[in-house]
Design an enzyme around this catalytic site. Structure first.
Site, PDB file in Angstrom:
ATOM      1  CE  LYS A 136      -0.298  -0.497   4.928  1.00 19.98           C
ATOM      2  NZ  LYS A 136      -1.162  -1.157   6.146  1.00 19.98           N
ATOM      3  NE  ARG A 175      -6.623   0.292  11.432  1.00 19.25           N
ATOM      4  CZ  ARG A 175      -5.586   0.135  11.012  1.00 19.25           C
ATOM      5  NH1 ARG A 175      -4.356   0.988  10.983  1.00 19.25           N
ATOM      6  NH2 ARG A 175      -5.121  -0.789  10.301  1.00 19.25           N
ATOM      7  CE1 TYR A 214      11.270  32.314   2.553  1.00 19.42           C
ATOM      8  CE2 TYR A 214      10.898  29.786   2.769  1.00 19.42           C
ATOM      9  CZ  TYR A 214      11.077  31.047   2.002  1.00 19.42           C
ATOM     10  OH  TYR A 214      10.631  30.915   0.624  1.00 19.42           O
ATOM     11  CG  MET A 268       7.364  23.810  -0.654  1.00 15.15           C
ATOM     12  SD  MET A 268       6.401  24.762  -1.955  1.00 15.15           S
ATOM     13  CE  MET A 268       5.402  25.942  -0.856  1.00 15.15           C
TER      14      MET A 268
HETATM   15  C1  LIG Z   1      -0.150  -1.980   6.735  1.00 13.46           C
HETATM   16  C2  LIG Z   1      -0.986  -3.131   7.281  1.00 13.46           C
HETATM   17  C3  LIG Z   1      -0.190  -4.214   7.705  1.00 13.46           C
HETATM   18  C4  LIG Z   1       1.479  -4.260   7.453  1.00 13.46           C
HETATM   19  O1  LIG Z   1       2.068  -3.888   8.602  1.00 13.46           O
HETATM   20  P1  LIG Z   1       3.502  -3.889   8.743  1.00 13.46           P
HETATM   21  O2  LIG Z   1       3.604  -3.368  10.452  1.00 13.46           O
HETATM   22  O3  LIG Z   1       4.081  -2.602   8.007  1.00 13.46           O
HETATM   23  O4  LIG Z   1       4.107  -5.161   8.513  1.00 13.46           O
HETATM   24  C5  LIG Z   1      -0.734  -5.354   7.801  1.00 13.46           C
HETATM   25  N1  LIG Z   1      -2.100  -5.623   7.899  1.00 13.46           N
HETATM   26  C6  LIG Z   1      -2.860  -4.442   7.956  1.00 13.46           C
HETATM   27  C7  LIG Z   1      -4.159  -4.659   8.014  1.00 13.46           C
HETATM   28  C8  LIG Z   1      -2.333  -3.453   7.403  1.00 13.46           C
HETATM   29  O5  LIG Z   1      -3.168  -2.127   7.343  1.00 13.46           O
END
Ligand SMILES: *Cc1c(COP(=O)(O)O)cnc(C)c1O
Length: 368
Positions: free
Chosen positions: A38, A136, A264, A313
């Protein structure tokens, strides 16, 4: 590798290979490996990484959103892809690209069944997520009767896996909490497994879960940060190699007399003779303002050069008073030293945020 002449993110597939091999050495041979790619593979380069892993290492891929999976599919990735947080508005696109949704609530389950039936799907693979304490996303135990009745009344979907997510797998002070999560997961999945006419896979471990809870690997594990080189502890980090090096270059050197300021809002006022180097990266590249004013540092010739004044920036200025270097020299923002974890810690954040926050305008170079 020639010296960097601009800001570059180098991604080392050999190091990736090393990390995945190490992670897999911690699994039973039959345990499947889901590669979490992701958010551009944590800021790296999702397509290159997925292509590299697809041939041997990954049984499954995971992304957060549908369009991320769509991008992998249009780049030729054919292995199954779990979409961890799909939105109902993109269910049609998800099915069009054979992506597999995480369904985590009765509302989302019903919406997906409606879309799948509408498109005349049969046994479309889906994954059901249970909340075991992270609070969550996920079904609760009380949802099970309705899940079963929905599944009984449709042929459009078939459950490929039941899963959950650990909330504190890297924190051994929270072992009791994690053990309770595992127990809850076993309990809810048992209730479903005994009612379903087939047997979905089970999975709940992320990277730290893999390393710290070998008894909870079930049928598959999901790894992100470990593949990219971090084990979330000093002890485990020694087994991993960071795959990402952020390099840049010295654009200009300034001698700052006492009393002059740098950057800045006169963020730094010099009280001793100071030499600074200006570097072409800033908060628009993902190096936030929190790194400024002496907190973050980069490495020039292996020596520590703290950031002077506010992060701009597109630029930062660093203190090179005691470093022998020239305009045009290469600078390591993070890599082997400082590591992304060390660099992130200077701004009170974690490698995950630093890596995923790197702007897409930084050129990615994939080392094969
Ligand atoms: C991002 C994520 C992972 C990966 O977690 P890591 O700590 O990076 O290995 C696994 N399962 C879910 C549901 C996630 O959102």
């Amino acid at each position: 590798m020639p010296k960097a002449q601009e800001t570059l993110l180098e991604i080392d597939l050999k190091a990736l290979e090393h990390n995945v091999t190490y992670l897999k050495s911690r699994l039973q041979p039959a345990t499947k490996f889901m590669a979490v790619v992701k958010s551009y593979a944590y800021g790296n380069a999702a397509v290159d990484i997925a292509k590299h892993l697809e041939t041997q290492h990954a049984d499954y891929f995971a992304v957060a959103y549908t369009y991320e999976g769509e991008q992998l599919r249009t780049s030729g990735i054919t292995k199954p892809i779990l979409v961890l947080h799909p939105q109902a508005i993109s269910f049609n696109i998800l099915i069009e690209h054979c992506l597999e949704p995480n369904l985590y609530s009765l509302k989302v389950l019903k919406e997906f069944v409606a879309t799948a039936e509408n498109l005349n799907q049969k046994n479309y693979p889906v994954h059901l997520k249970f909340n075991t304490g992270l609070n969550r996303l996920g079904f609760s135990e009380a949802d099970i009767p309705e899940i079963l009745s929905l599944l009984k009344n449709t042929e459009a979907i078939k459950v490929t896996s039941l899963f959950s997510h650990m909330g504190a797998s890297e924190d051994l002070n929270e072992k009791e909490f994690t053990v309770k999560q595992i127990k809850t997961f076993k309990h809810v999945t048992h209730l479903l497994l005994k009612q379903l006419p087939y047997t979905p896979m089970l999975h709940m471990c992320n990277t730290s879960g893999i390393l710290n809870y070998p008894g909870a690997h079930f049928d598959m594990v999901r790894s992100g940060i470990g593949m990219y080189g971090f084990g979330n502890s000093e002890k485990e980090n020694s087994h991993f190699k960071p795959i990402t090096t952020l390099k840049t270059v010295i654009s200009q050197i300034h001698q700052i007399p006492i009393g002059d300021s740098v950057g800045y809002n006169r963020g730094h006022i010099s009280n001793a003779p100071l030499t600074t180097a200006t570097l072409p990266l800033g908060h628009a590249d993902g190096i936030g303002r929190e790194y400024g004013n002496g907190k973050g540092f980069v490495a020039i010739n292996g020596q520590k050069a703290p950031i002077v004044g506010n992060t701009c920036m597109d630029m930062i200025m660093v203190d090179i008073t005691t470093i022998d270097c020239n305009e045009g020299d290469e600078v390591i923002v993070f890599g082997d030293y400082p590591t992304a974890e060390e660099f992130a810690a200077t701004a009170n954040t974690i490698s995950y945020e630093l890596l995923t926050g790197l702007s897409q305008r930084i050129k990615r170079i994939v080392l094969k």
